[in-house]
Structures are given as C-alpha cells and as structure tokens.
Design a protein around this motif. Structure first.
Motif, PDB file in Angstrom:
ATOM      1  N   TYR A 123     -33.853  64.887 -97.779  1.00 23.02           N
ATOM      2  CA  TYR A 123     -34.707  63.726 -97.519  1.00 23.02           C
ATOM      3  C   TYR A 123     -33.957  62.624 -96.787  1.00 23.02           C
ATOM      4  O   TYR A 123     -32.746  62.478 -96.914  1.00 23.02           O
ATOM      5  CB  TYR A 123     -35.270  63.170 -98.835  1.00 23.02           C
ATOM      6  N   GLY A 124     -34.731  61.840 -96.036  1.00 18.12           N
ATOM      7  CA  GLY A 124     -34.165  60.702 -95.324  1.00 18.12           C
ATOM      8  C   GLY A 124     -34.672  59.384 -95.864  1.00 18.12           C
ATOM      9  O   GLY A 124     -34.185  58.318 -95.490  1.00 18.12           O
ATOM     10  N   MET A 125     -35.672  59.458 -96.745  1.00 20.37           N
ATOM     11  CA  MET A 125     -36.238  58.240 -97.319  1.00 20.37           C
ATOM     12  C   MET A 125     -36.873  58.575 -98.657  1.00 20.37           C
ATOM     13  O   MET A 125     -37.439  59.660 -98.836  1.00 20.37           O
ATOM     14  CB  MET A 125     -37.290  57.658 -96.369  1.00 20.37           C
ATOM     15  N   VAL A 126     -36.788  57.650 -99.591  1.00 20.16           N
ATOM     16  CA  VAL A 126     -37.416  57.806-100.900  1.00 20.16           C
ATOM     17  C   VAL A 126     -38.176  56.518-101.217  1.00 20.16           C
ATOM     18  O   VAL A 126     -37.654  55.419-101.035  1.00 20.16           O
ATOM     19  CB  VAL A 126     -36.375  58.062-102.019  1.00 20.16           C
ATOM     20  N   ALA A 127     -39.418  56.657-101.677  1.00 25.63           N
ATOM     21  CA  ALA A 127     -40.219  55.503-102.098  1.00 25.63           C
ATOM     22  C   ALA A 127     -40.671  55.728-103.532  1.00 25.63           C
ATOM     23  O   ALA A 127     -41.026  56.847-103.909  1.00 25.63           O
ATOM     24  CB  ALA A 127     -41.432  55.325-101.188  1.00 25.63           C
ATOM     25  N   PHE A 128     -40.663  54.655-104.343  1.00 21.97           N
ATOM     26  CA  PHE A 128     -41.005  54.820-105.755  1.00 21.97           C
ATOM     27  C   PHE A 128     -41.889  53.673-106.238  1.00 21.97           C
ATOM     28  O   PHE A 128     -42.043  52.651-105.569  1.00 21.97           O
ATOM     29  CB  PHE A 128     -39.733  54.916-106.618  1.00 21.97           C
ATOM     30  N   ASP A 129     -42.466  53.866-107.426  1.00 16.76           N
ATOM     31  CA  ASP A 129     -43.359  52.859-108.003  1.00 16.76           C
ATOM     32  C   ASP A 129     -42.588  51.593-108.366  1.00 16.76           C
ATOM     33  O   ASP A 129     -41.393  51.639-108.670  1.00 16.76           O
ATOM     34  CB  ASP A 129     -44.043  53.398-109.264  1.00 16.76           C
ATOM     35  N   GLN A 130     -43.322  50.478-108.369  1.00 12.78           N
ATOM     36  CA  GLN A 130     -42.730  49.185-108.693  1.00 12.78           C
ATOM     37  C   GLN A 130     -43.462  48.539-109.864  1.00 12.78           C
ATOM     38  O   GLN A 130     -44.693  48.599-109.945  1.00 12.78           O
ATOM     39  CB  GLN A 130     -42.808  48.258-107.476  1.00 12.78           C
ATOM     40  N   VAL A 131     -42.691  47.939-110.764  1.00  8.38           N
ATOM     41  CA  VAL A 131     -43.288  47.273-111.924  1.00  8.38           C
ATOM     42  C   VAL A 131     -42.847  45.812-111.989  1.00  8.38           C
ATOM     43  O   VAL A 131     -41.852  45.413-111.394  1.00  8.38           O
ATOM     44  CB  VAL A 131     -42.910  47.975-113.251  1.00  8.38           C
ATOM     45  N   LEU A 132     -43.630  45.029-112.734  1.00  6.88           N
ATOM     46  CA  LEU A 132     -43.262  43.652-113.011  1.00  6.88           C
ATOM     47  C   LEU A 132     -42.215  43.627-114.132  1.00  6.88           C
ATOM     48  O   LEU A 132     -41.941  44.659-114.760  1.00  6.88           O
ATOM     49  CB  LEU A 132     -44.500  42.853-113.426  1.00  6.88           C
ATOM     50  N   LYS A 133     -41.675  42.474-114.417  1.00 11.50           N
ATOM     51  CA  LYS A 133     -40.683  42.330-115.492  1.00 11.50           C
ATOM     52  C   LYS A 133     -41.246  42.806-116.822  1.00 11.50           C
ATOM     53  O   LYS A 133     -40.520  43.321-117.676  1.00 11.50           O
ATOM     54  CB  LYS A 133     -40.254  40.868-115.576  1.00 11.50           C
ATOM     55  N   THR A 134     -42.557  42.666-117.012  1.00 12.17           N
ATOM     56  CA  THR A 134     -43.220  43.071-118.250  1.00 12.17           C
ATOM     57  C   THR A 134     -43.374  44.575-118.377  1.00 12.17           C
ATOM     58  O   THR A 134     -43.735  45.076-119.435  1.00 12.17           O
ATOM     59  CB  THR A 134     -44.614  42.436-118.320  1.00 12.17           C
ATOM     60  N   GLY A 135     -43.140  45.298-117.276  1.00  9.81           N
ATOM     61  CA  GLY A 135     -43.350  46.739-117.262  1.00  9.81           C
ATOM     62  C   GLY A 135     -44.700  47.133-116.694  1.00  9.81           C
ATOM     63  O   GLY A 135     -44.978  48.320-116.504  1.00  9.81           O
ATOM     64  N   GLU A 136     -45.525  46.138-116.389  1.00  9.84           N
ATOM     65  CA  GLU A 136     -46.845  46.409-115.812  1.00  9.84           C
ATOM     66  C   GLU A 136     -46.698  46.899-114.374  1.00  9.84           C
ATOM     67  O   GLU A 136     -45.928  46.349-113.588  1.00  9.84           O
ATOM     68  CB  GLU A 136     -47.693  45.138-115.849  1.00  9.84           C
ATOM     69  N   LEU A 137     -47.444  47.950-114.023  1.00 11.87           N
ATOM     70  CA  LEU A 137     -47.385  48.504-112.681  1.00 11.87           C
ATOM     71  C   LEU A 137     -47.884  47.490-111.662  1.00 11.87           C
ATOM     72  O   LEU A 137     -48.953  46.905-111.818  1.00 11.87           O
ATOM     73  CB  LEU A 137     -48.228  49.776-112.596  1.00 11.87           C
TER      74      LEU A 137
END
Length: 203
Positions: A123-137
């Motif tokens: 792979y040349g790039m990876v993208a992943f999910d992001q959450v808030l400090k609270t853990g909320e998506l």
C-alpha cells in the motif's frame, strides 16, 4: 518501517501532551521521527528542548506562516524529496503522517501498524476512522475528498506525494491533497477502525 510525523506549531503549550503520546509508542516496533515546525509567528520557546525525545524529535523555526500549517507540511515534503536525491530513493518509501498541534497520537495506531507491517508493503496510503476525545465517531474512512477526510485520518508513503503539495490558500487543503495522492492509484487501504482523534487537545 519508518513513520515521519509532522506537527506545524502555533500552540507550543500543547507540545508536552503530544510528546507524551508519542513517547508512549516508542520501542514498539515502529521507527518514529517527529518533525516539529514552529510557525514564524510562534518563536521556539527557550525550554523547547526540555524533555525532548532523543533521536526522535526534530525542532525547527520556520520563516513562513500560512493557513492551517499547510506551508509547513509542504516544506517537509520538499525536504524529504531532497533527502531522497542525496541519500537514497528508499527515503520515499517512508511513511508520512500529520498530527496538528491541537491533537495527539492515538494510542492504537502504532500497535495496529506493528500488527499490519507485512501487509502494508503493497500500500501507498492508509485512511482510518476518526473519533472525538469522548470516543464518539466523527468521520468514517471511505470517501477521500475535500470535507470528507481530515489531516489526522491518513498516512502515506513519500512516493505518493512526489511533486504534490498542499494548497496553501485553502483551509480544507487536506482533502484535496488526499484525493490527489490517491489518483490514479488503487493501492490505498481503508480501515474502518478508530485510529486517530479530532482536536483532542481543544477544550
């Protein structure tokens, strides 16, 4: 596997928290280099090297300023490409990741990289999910386009960004940059797992 982390700085008071989040991931199987680039409007603090991460942390004072640190990311990209010309083309195989000065390194990212190290070779790039400090998506990885992906959500190899730069006149230049380094390639990896935060250090 080497991971270069870029942090443009206008809020030096947040550096201890960012530094600690990186410190906790050292020695786990990923070679980390942290590039701390102080904006021209933000002089390096006198105690800027206090508790520095030896052989990991690199602090420099920029002579430029700009929107959302994009010009500082571009400075790193140009420097990386110059390194490749002088040292070895293998420099462009190193991974690049951005942590803004209002964020921290997610504690699950490096362990995930260690577990997937062999698979990431294609792979040349990876993208992943992001959450808030609270853990909320906040943002799910998938659509790579302006306003649909955040700077902290993706990492890439220098080979992908050769000659590509962040647009320095746009706040949402991260989305345009991510879209440009994705096309016309197909070897990006979408990970629907929270591996980064959004503005973790903002109150």
């Amino acid at each position: 596997m080497k991971l270069n982390i870029i942090t443009p700085v206008t809020r030096p008071q947040n550096l201890p928290a960012i530094r600690e989040s990186i410190r906790q991931q050292l020695g786990k199987g990923i070679d980390i280099a942290w590039w701390v680039i102080f904006d021209s409007t933000c002089p390096m603090p006198a105690d800027g090297w206090k508790d520095q991460l030896d052989e990991v942390e690199n602090q420099v004072q920029a002579t430029i300023t700009g929107i959302a640190g994009h010009c500082h990311r571009n400075t790193f990209l140009m420097q990386q490409e110059l390194r490749a010309r002088i040292e070895s083309l293998n420099v462009l195989k190193e991974w690049i990741y951005c942590i803004d000065d209002d964020n921290i390194l997610h504690p699950d990212l490096v362990p995930w990289l260690v577990n997937k190290k062999a698979e990431l070779g294609i792979y040349g790039m990876v993208a992943f999910d992001q959450v808030l400090k609270t853990g909320e998506l906040r943002l799910k990885a998938g659509k790579i386009a302006p306003n649909h992906i955040d700077t902290a959500q993706f990492m890439w190899r220098g080979l992908r960004s050769q000659g590509v730069r962040f647009r320095e006149d746009l706040y949402n230049a991260d989305g345009y940059f991510a879209m440009e380094i994705c096309q016309p390639h197909i070897e990006e990896l979408i990970v629907n797992q929270p591996l980064c935060y959004y503005n973790y250090l903002r109150s």
